[in-house]
Enzyme design. Structure first.
Site, short mmCIF file in Angstrom:
data_model
loop_
_atom_site.label_atom_id
_atom_site.label_comp_id
_atom_site.label_asym_id
_atom_site.label_seq_id
_atom_site.Cartn_x
_atom_site.Cartn_y
_atom_site.Cartn_z
N TRP A 145 19.73 -40.19 -12.09
CA TRP A 145 18.82 -39.16 -12.60
C TRP A 145 17.68 -39.75 -13.42
O TRP A 145 17.87 -40.66 -14.22
CB TRP A 145 19.57 -38.13 -13.44
CG TRP A 145 20.48 -37.27 -12.61
CD1 TRP A 145 21.84 -37.23 -12.66
CD2 TRP A 145 20.08 -36.35 -11.59
NE1 TRP A 145 22.33 -36.35 -11.73
CE2 TRP A 145 21.28 -35.79 -11.06
CE3 TRP A 145 18.86 -35.94 -11.06
CZ2 TRP A 145 21.27 -34.84 -10.04
CZ3 TRP A 145 18.85 -35.00 -10.04
CH2 TRP A 145 20.04 -34.47 -9.54
N GLU A 157 0.84 -1.21 0.00
CA GLU A 157 0.00 0.00 0.00
C GLU A 157 0.88 1.26 0.00
O GLU A 157 0.57 2.24 -0.68
CB GLU A 157 -0.90 0.03 1.25
CG GLU A 157 -1.87 -1.13 1.38
CD GLU A 157 -1.29 -2.31 2.18
OE1 GLU A 157 -0.10 -2.64 1.96
OE2 GLU A 157 -2.00 -2.89 2.99
N CYS A 183 -0.52 0.56 7.68
CA CYS A 183 -1.01 1.01 6.37
C CYS A 183 -2.41 1.59 6.48
O CYS A 183 -2.78 2.50 5.74
CB CYS A 183 -1.01 -0.17 5.39
SG CYS A 183 0.65 -0.70 5.00
N LEU A 209 21.31 -29.82 -1.92
CA LEU A 209 20.01 -29.23 -1.57
C LEU A 209 20.03 -27.70 -1.54
O LEU A 209 19.21 -27.09 -0.86
CB LEU A 209 19.50 -29.75 -0.21
CG LEU A 209 19.19 -31.23 -0.09
CD1 LEU A 209 18.50 -31.50 1.25
CD2 LEU A 209 18.31 -31.73 -1.22
#
Ligand code: NAP
Length: 353
Positions: free
Chosen positions: A179, A54, A88, A213
């Protein structure tokens, strides 16, 4: 509400999504200010601790004298508390904006209707609930985290055309993944990693695949790496224990790690809910569970998942570690490069219903 209102709210969603991966633990918020049928200001929450949507939307308006005759659209209830930035709701009031359209109320305990009340008490007209379900979807991680008091859970795996996630391994076999997907799909997975706060894998996946990871094939931050080592089976020298990026290991007995690794002690018979409670306390708003079979199965068995993303490659293994099974049907199925990608949703945990 008119079609035009919906267009403005959908633009808020579009803007909000730009913050994915950068705002956690804050929600994704976009804001549009319209004067008649013209957008005169826009903004979104870019990053945690940064200005709210905002504020940026109001700042972007070139002629502030138009604000009292304008409508402010925002996908999440404006805040009412003094946090990292002033509320806000107060700013909207100070700028003389008299009409506000909101998609979702904020479940965060310090807001929770107070922003809407503050605006109404100041004399503004506030409409709530426009495209509510689409708003939930945009902020599904945030809503799950606050309402279920656990991270939003995404299960992810890759299976062969004949339904295996790995070959059977024998002692002495090389360490590393076999894979199933192609490079493009793996790049998408790296993008997904930037979008979640945590990434979790089972003990045997750490041992057999020795994954890093982290995020290498996309730009964004690394999720917190999480694993379980109840019996002290993880050998030295694993990438996951290199201390290079924030890592959490659930242990049953104290272990000393170096670098950015935190050990959390749990009972041998811990439940997934206890583990998720610890992650909640660490403000891990979402977690992607990337295998293996037994860990994924235990999440599925307990109904502790919100969505699943399953790649099916062209490779055939004929035997090996069977892929987990989901009872539900995919909500979306697409051809992604050389693979099939299916998205599942757990309707039981769907907060809209
Ligand atoms: N294709 C893919 O997408 C993909 C992804 C990941 C892995 N994989 C493959 O999957 C295989 C490993 O799968 P896996 O089923 O053997 O092992 P896993 O799920 O990685 O690890 C299972 C082990 O984690 C520990 N654990 C602790 N809490 C658990 C809980 N609540 N639920 C389940 N396990 C828990 C247990 O060991 P303790 O008894 O020591 O506690 C359990 O035996 C590997 O071959 C790997 O390559 C494939």
């Amino acid at each position: 509400m008119s079609k035009q209102d919906e267009i403005y709210m959908r633009r808020c969603f579009e803007l909000a999504r730009k913050g994915l991966g950068f705002t956690r633990t804050n929600p994704l918020v976009g804001c549009v200010i319209a004067h008649g049928n013209r957008i005169i200001g826009e903004g979104y929450h870019h990053r945690f601790g940064g200005p709210h949507a905002e504020v940026l939307a109001i700042r972007s308006v070139q002629d502030p004298s138009l604000l009292p005759e304008s409508v402010l659209y925002v996908n999440l209830e404006p805040c009412s508390h003094f946090g990292k930035t002033p509320p806000c709701s107060l700013l909207i009031q100070q700028k003389g904006i008299r009409k506000v359209v909101v998609s979702n109320e904020d479940p965060f305990y310090e807001v929770n209707g107070a922003g809407i009340r503050m605006l109404r008490e100041s004399g503004a007209e506030v409409e709530v609930g426009l495209l509510r379900e689409e708003g939930y979807e945009v902020n599904r991680r945030f809503f799950s985290y606050h309402r279920l008091k656990r991270p939003y859970i995404i299960l992810k795996w890759a299976q062969t055309a004949d339904g295996f996630i790995d070959l059977n391994r024998n002692p002495g076999d090389p360490i590393g993944p076999n894979w199933i997907t192609d490079e493009v799909s793996r790049t998408l997975v790296h993008k997904w990693r930037t979008e979640e706060a945590g990434i979790l894998i089972g003990t045997d996946t750490v041992i057999r695949d020795n994954p890093r990871l982290n995020v290498r094939q996309w730009t964004g931050s690394n999720p917190v790496r999480i694993t379980i080592d109840r019996k002290g089976r993880l050998p030295d020298g694993l990438h996951l224990l290199d201390g290079s990026t924030q890592t959490v290991v659930f242990n049953c007995a104290p272990v000393r790690y170096s670098g950015k690794i935190r050990s959390i002690i749990i009972d041998h018979d811990f439940t997934l809910n206890e583990l998720l409670g610890e992650l909640f306390n660490m403000q891990i708003i979402s977690v992607i569970v990337e295998g293996g079979r037994r860990l994924l199965d235990s999440f599925i068995k307990e109904g502790l998942w919100d969505e699943a993303r399953v790649f099916t490659g062209r490779v055939v293994f004929s035997s090996g570690v069977r892929a987990p099974l989901l009872e539900s049907k995919p909500v979306e199925s697409i051809n992604f490069h050389d693979n099939r990608l299916e998205y599942y949703r757990n309707k039981m945990n769907d907060l809209q219903h």
